[in-house]
Design a protein around this motif. Structure first.
Motif, mmCIF file in Angstrom:
data_model
loop_
_atom_site.group_PDB
_atom_site.id
_atom_site.type_symbol
_atom_site.label_atom_id
_atom_site.label_comp_id
_atom_site.label_asym_id
_atom_site.label_seq_id
_atom_site.Cartn_x
_atom_site.Cartn_y
_atom_site.Cartn_z
ATOM 1 N N ARG A 281 0.741 -1.321 0.114
ATOM 2 C CA ARG A 281 -0.065 0.084 -0.185
ATOM 3 C C ARG A 281 0.837 1.258 -0.076
ATOM 4 N N ALA A 282 2.195 1.100 0.481
ATOM 5 C CA ALA A 282 3.021 2.318 0.546
ATOM 6 C C ALA A 282 3.767 2.628 -0.795
ATOM 7 N N GLY A 283 3.926 3.873 -0.974
ATOM 8 C CA GLY A 283 4.888 4.060 -2.020
ATOM 9 C C GLY A 283 4.656 3.700 -3.523
ATOM 10 N N ARG A 284 3.231 3.714 -3.810
ATOM 11 C CA ARG A 284 2.856 3.362 -5.055
ATOM 12 C C ARG A 284 2.730 4.293 -6.051
ATOM 13 N N GLY A 285 3.044 5.657 -5.571
ATOM 14 C CA GLY A 285 3.053 6.702 -6.488
ATOM 15 C C GLY A 285 4.700 7.068 -6.808
ATOM 16 N N SER A 286 4.885 8.295 -7.164
ATOM 17 C CA SER A 286 6.154 8.638 -7.420
ATOM 18 C C SER A 286 7.264 8.786 -5.975
ATOM 19 N N LYS A 287 6.513 8.897 -4.794
ATOM 20 C CA LYS A 287 7.350 9.071 -3.710
ATOM 21 C C LYS A 287 7.628 7.766 -3.180
ATOM 22 N N ALA A 288 8.794 7.596 -2.407
ATOM 23 C CA ALA A 288 9.336 6.326 -1.858
ATOM 24 C C ALA A 288 8.296 6.094 -0.703
ATOM 25 N N GLY A 289 8.322 4.987 -0.435
ATOM 26 C CA GLY A 289 7.486 4.428 0.778
ATOM 27 C C GLY A 289 8.243 3.791 1.899
ATOM 28 N N LYS A 290 7.693 3.613 3.006
ATOM 29 C CA LYS A 290 8.402 2.932 4.264
ATOM 30 C C LYS A 290 7.343 2.386 5.052
ATOM 31 N N VAL A 291 7.712 0.871 5.478
ATOM 32 C CA VAL A 291 6.702 0.267 6.220
ATOM 33 C C VAL A 291 7.402 -0.099 7.589
ATOM 34 N N LEU A 292 6.722 0.060 8.911
ATOM 35 C CA LEU A 292 7.298 -0.111 10.025
ATOM 36 C C LEU A 292 6.316 -1.502 10.558
ATOM 37 N N ILE A 293 6.917 -2.358 10.769
ATOM 38 C CA ILE A 293 6.207 -3.637 11.326
ATOM 39 C C ILE A 293 6.567 -3.702 12.926
ATOM 40 N N GLN A 294 5.540 -3.645 13.686
ATOM 41 C CA GLN A 294 5.581 -3.695 15.261
ATOM 42 C C GLN A 294 5.659 -5.052 15.701
ATOM 43 N N THR A 295 6.594 -5.547 16.493
ATOM 44 C CA THR A 295 6.348 -7.116 16.746
ATOM 45 C C THR A 295 7.345 -7.382 18.186
ATOM 46 N N ARG A 296 6.959 -8.335 19.000
ATOM 47 C CA ARG A 296 7.660 -8.616 19.956
ATOM 48 C C ARG A 296 8.631 -10.104 19.697
ATOM 49 N N ASN A 297 8.634 -10.326 18.406
ATOM 50 C CA ASN A 297 9.200 -11.631 18.031
ATOM 51 C C ASN A 297 10.158 -11.446 16.973
ATOM 52 N N LEU A 298 11.392 -10.648 17.394
ATOM 53 C CA LEU A 298 12.345 -10.033 16.529
ATOM 54 C C LEU A 298 13.061 -11.060 15.890
ATOM 55 N N ASN A 299 13.053 -12.234 16.395
ATOM 56 C CA ASN A 299 14.302 -13.235 15.649
ATOM 57 C C ASN A 299 13.453 -14.024 14.738
ATOM 58 N N HIS A 300 11.999 -14.047 14.483
ATOM 59 C CA HIS A 300 11.353 -14.630 13.598
ATOM 60 C C HIS A 300 11.972 -14.957 12.292
ATOM 61 N N TYR A 301 11.821 -16.236 11.769
ATOM 62 C CA TYR A 301 12.783 -16.204 10.353
ATOM 63 C C TYR A 301 12.367 -15.561 9.144
ATOM 64 N N CYS A 302 10.722 -15.293 9.437
ATOM 65 C CA CYS A 302 10.431 -14.511 8.148
ATOM 66 C C CYS A 302 10.739 -13.125 7.713
ATOM 67 N N TRP A 303 11.385 -12.457 8.802
ATOM 68 C CA TRP A 303 11.442 -10.946 8.693
ATOM 69 C C TRP A 303 12.514 -10.904 7.423
ATOM 70 N N ASP A 304 13.749 -11.657 7.333
ATOM 71 C CA ASP A 304 14.792 -11.312 6.434
ATOM 72 C C ASP A 304 14.021 -11.302 4.934
ATOM 73 N N TYR A 305 12.873 -12.187 4.888
ATOM 74 C CA TYR A 305 12.500 -12.303 3.730
ATOM 75 C C TYR A 305 11.450 -11.278 3.173
#
Ligand SMILES: [Zn+2]
Ligand SMILES: [Zn+2]
Length: 808
Positions: free
Chosen positions: A662-686
């Motif tokens: 949903r972010a940065g679909r126009g000409s401006k760059a977008g940023k995504v923040l994901i709030q979690t307590r599970n910082l070591n989950h393997y999915c984050w790198d991907y």
């Protein structure tokens, strides 16, 4: 010529096999009345038949020579009854259509009659019809039951009138109360006196259920409801309108979309090189008129819709119909709108499960009678429309769980679509930015052909993804951590927009009683009740049970409560404390998008930049396009990651990538923040690198190790019994033994029955039994054995859910 359907001399030697459209839904054999020539009867007609002392409606599945039946010694002595009449002059369903449904009935282990009954609108399977004949005088009407008991001469006369075109109008007695729809015009809190209990009950009923007809309202609330209805419509809280106005209502919603500009990716007439390449390949495949199945993996913003439109045009030019499915009604309406702008002359039929029975009936008839190629846009149930010549079926956002129907007829739209393209030599195209892992695996095995759109249209880049640690937040803190708040303010100060996703609606998900040290729970589901502030009620999100709050604790009568956690309603409120007062915030969830058109209004207002922040549940991660959104925040990533479901990580990955989309679909760059307590989950790198194939590889290895799909076939047998039935627990042990014993001879792993994660629902205890096997047939076998040896048929309900999407 007109009399050619009447029989004069030849004996009738055919037997009709008819599937009953009402319980017990069995398929029965009937002889044909001698009055009509055999050609009068056609496979796919709806017919009237005698059963017991009454008449029923069925669908004619086959006509077989009598010899085929009588050779079977068992049925030799049975005297068959005659069919009574046909409701259709032509076949309503084609033989191909019936073959697809019969295949589905084998798969789901249900009688074909039950499947037909659950897909047909009520008006097409009702026996409350009348046969109408004109004899130069006033039309005469006969009920279907009267037809059954006519003497031969009267019956023949009727048949003659029918044959000469003077009869045949069959109409249902429509209850006028059923044709008035009552709908809410305002959201809660409603300005009515607390003592106006009946008015409140009516408002609550409409809030929970959406628009209802007057008959249902009277059935639920009694005749007194009419008085409340009158008063509330005078106040402008409720609108009463004719049910047939639904088409007009869809137009209204469409008008809201018309004010929203087309996505650049749809409005551009020039295809990008990548799009052109995919379109060319798929067109070639369509030209062969051979069955084929494809997966289009296009990253968010890569212009998949344009590919759909080009193919759709090509398929229509071949004279074949197209079905385009979206995961939800709002997206279907949006797609229809985009399409209509591109092809103003093309008639497009919108079809979804929320349409009234009257409208659905007219769509069924229209589709069944159409000679020309049609375009149908809708949700999963559109696949059941009796199309004659489908050439292309497209499922957009194919990973979405809503393509599986969980209640009533349990089916997976992808499988049904696959069966349809096999039958009609058509093309199946699945599209997604985050494909289902099973679809991805199917491309590796050659069952689906993979096509990719790896770049955003207009060269936009994918947004940067960062994790925000929320381990230090306590339940009484706000849900947004400092870095998220700062990023939000920065975005707003730049004049850009932000979306915040929180997959939990309501105000507070837990209302804790300090005296009992327990949250208040639903008495029917044993699930914590959610507090909804605007409604001033606590609500069960599973069964809808609710009552006015604050109210004394149902257990200890104390009034000492602490609300815990944060839902979208609370988040919206607390944001207005964090952000400058002139910042406008919109919210989108199932609560405030209940009224027809409301969701579209919210999305359109956000697209017009009337607000800077949009807060919502996963409804807003789906397919919407807002060019000025440069920040997306996932407020609680752990909600999905911690679900008791083998696909929890896959689903979360899809949700994160879609939200990021949903972010940065126009000409401006977008940023995504994901709030979690599970910082070591393997999915984050991907997630950070949007590395699909990397994620899929790891996930597939895990599934292989744990023996989960796509490496095995998975099914759930869902069992339930009334809470008050104490022997239920014993019975579950009995079933555990039955299943285990049967599984020994077959290669099936049986786990359970064990209490389901959602262990109680609507006053019933729920148990799940998980089956894993290489062979679906073996799974059905085990279910069947349980079904047949159930000694408590009135207590225990049993359903088979193949490849369950919902594990709760
Ligand atoms: Zn409940
Ligand atoms: Zn209490």
């Amino acid at each position: 010529m007109v009399l050619s359907i009447l029989n004069t001399e030849q004996p009738v030697s055919l037997i009709a096999e008819v599937a009953l459209l009402s319980p017990p839904f069995v398929t029965l054999s009937y002889s044909l009345p001698k009055v009509f020539v055999p050609e009068f009867w056609k496979v796919g007609q709806r017919v009237v038949l005698p059963l017991g002392s009454g008449v029923r409606i069925g669908v004619l599945l086959a006509l077989k020579p009598q010899t085929e039946i009588t050779n079977n010694s068992q049925t030799k002595d049975i005297v068959l009854k005659d069919l009574i009449w046909s409701l259709d002059k032509k076949s309503f369903f084609s033989e191909s259509y019936l073959r697809v449904l019969i295949q589905l009935s084998h798969r789901l282990f249900l009688p074909i009659g039950q499947i037909l009954a659950s897909v047909l609108p009520i008006g097409l399977r009702s026996n409350q019809l009348k046969l109408c004949v004109f004899n130069g005088q006033k039309p005469k009407k006969y009920t279907l039951k009267e037809l059954r008991f006519f003497d031969e001469e009267t019956y023949r006369k009727l048949a003659e009138l029918w044959a000469s075109g003077q009869g045949g109008i069959i109409e249902r007695n429509i209850n006028t109360l059923e044709n008035e729809l009552c709908e809410l015009c305002v959201d809660p809190p409603w300005a009515v006196r607390p003592s106006a209990k009946r008015q409140i009950a009516l408002l609550e009923l409409l809030w929970e259920n959406g628009a209802l007809n007057r008959k249902i309202i009277q059935d639920k609330l009694g005749a007194e409801a009419n008085e409340s209805l009158k008063r509330l419509s005078e106040l402008g809280f409720v609108k009463v309108r004719p049910a047939q106005g639904e088409e007009a209502e869809a137009d209204e919603i469409q008008k809201i979309w018309e004010k929203v500009p087309l996505n650049e990716e749809v409005s551009a007439f020039e295809l990008t090189n990548a799009q052109q390449e995919v379109v060319d390949k798929l067109k070639d495949s369509l030209d062969t008129h051979q069955r084929s199945s494809h997966l289009l993996h296009g990253i968010t913003g890569s212009g998949k819709t344009v590919v759909y439109l080009e193919l759709l045009k090509h398929c229509l030019a071949q004279g074949r119909s197209v079905i385009l499915l979206a995961p939800e009604v709002a997206l279907a309406i949006k797609l229809k709108n985009d399409l209509q702008k591109r092809f103003p002359q093309q008639k497009i039929i919108l079809s979804h499960g929320y349409q009234t029975p009257t409208l659905r009936e007219s769509i069924f008839r229209q589709v069944s009678e159409a000679q020309e190629a049609l375009v149908i846009i809708g949700t999963r149930s559109s696949l059941f429309l009796p199309l004659k010549n489908p050439g292309l079926i497209i499922l957009d956002e194919e990973h979405d769980a809503s393509f599986k129907q969980d209640e009533g007829l349990v089916y997976q739209a992808k499988e049904l679509a696959y069966a349809i393209v096999q039958e009609y030599n058509a093309m199946l195209l699945l599209g997604s930015a985050t494909p289902d892992i099973k679809s991805f695996q199917a491309t590796k095995q050659g069952r689906l052909t993979l096509h990719s759109l790896p770049e955003r249209v207009g060269g936009g880049t994918l947004p940067q993804v960062e994790l925000v640690d929320i381990r230090h937040l306590t339940p009484t803190d706000g849900i947004l951590a400092k870095p998220s708040q700062e990023a939000l303010l920065e975005t707003i100060n730049k004049g850009e927009q932000a979306v915040i996703l929180l997959n939990r609606r309501g105000y507070a998900p837990l209302i804790y009683c300090m005296q009992c040290s327990e949250p208040i729970k639903c008495p029917h589901c044993d699930i914590a009740l959610t507090y909804h502030k605007a409604r001033e009620r606590v609500v069960c999100h599973y069964c809808g049970y609710n009552y006015a709050f604050p109210a004394p604790c149902p257990t200890c009568k104390s009034l000492n409560f602490v609300p815990f956690g944060e839902g979208t309603e609370k988040l919206e409120e607390s944001l207005s404390g964090i952000l400058p007062p002139d910042v406008k915030i919109l919210r989108l969830d199932r609560d405030n998008a209940r009224r027809a058109g409301r969701m579209e209004e919210i999305l359109a207002a956000f697209a017009r930049k009337e607000a800077q922040v949009l807060v919502g549940t996963q409804m807003l991660s789906k397919g919407h396009h807002f060019p000025d959104v440069t920040l997306a925040i996932v407020a609680d990533a752990d909600l999905g990651l911690n679900l008791p479901d083998y696909r929890a990580t896959e689903r979360s990955f899809q949700l994160f990538v879609q939200s990021a989309g949903r972010a940065g679909r126009g000409s401006k760059a977008g940023k995504v923040l994901i709030q979690t307590r599970n910082l070591n989950h393997y999915c984050w790198d991907y997630v950070k690198s949007t590395d699909f194939s990397g994620f899929f590889e790891v996930e597939l290895q895990k599934r292989k190790r744990m023996k989960y799909p796509p490496f095995t076939n998975l099914a759930l047998i869902r069992l339930s019994f009334p809470v008050e039935w104490k022997e239920g627990y014993k019975a579950m042990e009995l079933f555990a033994e039955i299943y285990k014993k049967e599984a020994e001879t077959l290669d099936v792993a049986v786990l359970g029955p064990a209490p389901a994660p959602l262990s109680m629902l609507r006053g019933r205890r729920r148990y799940n039994c998980l089956l894993k096997a290489q062979n679906w047939q073996h799974i059905r076998r085990i279910f069947q054995v349980g079904l047949q040896s159930n000694p408590f048929k009135d207590k225990i309900r049993m359903h088979l859910d193949l490849d369950p999407v919902n594990m709760m």
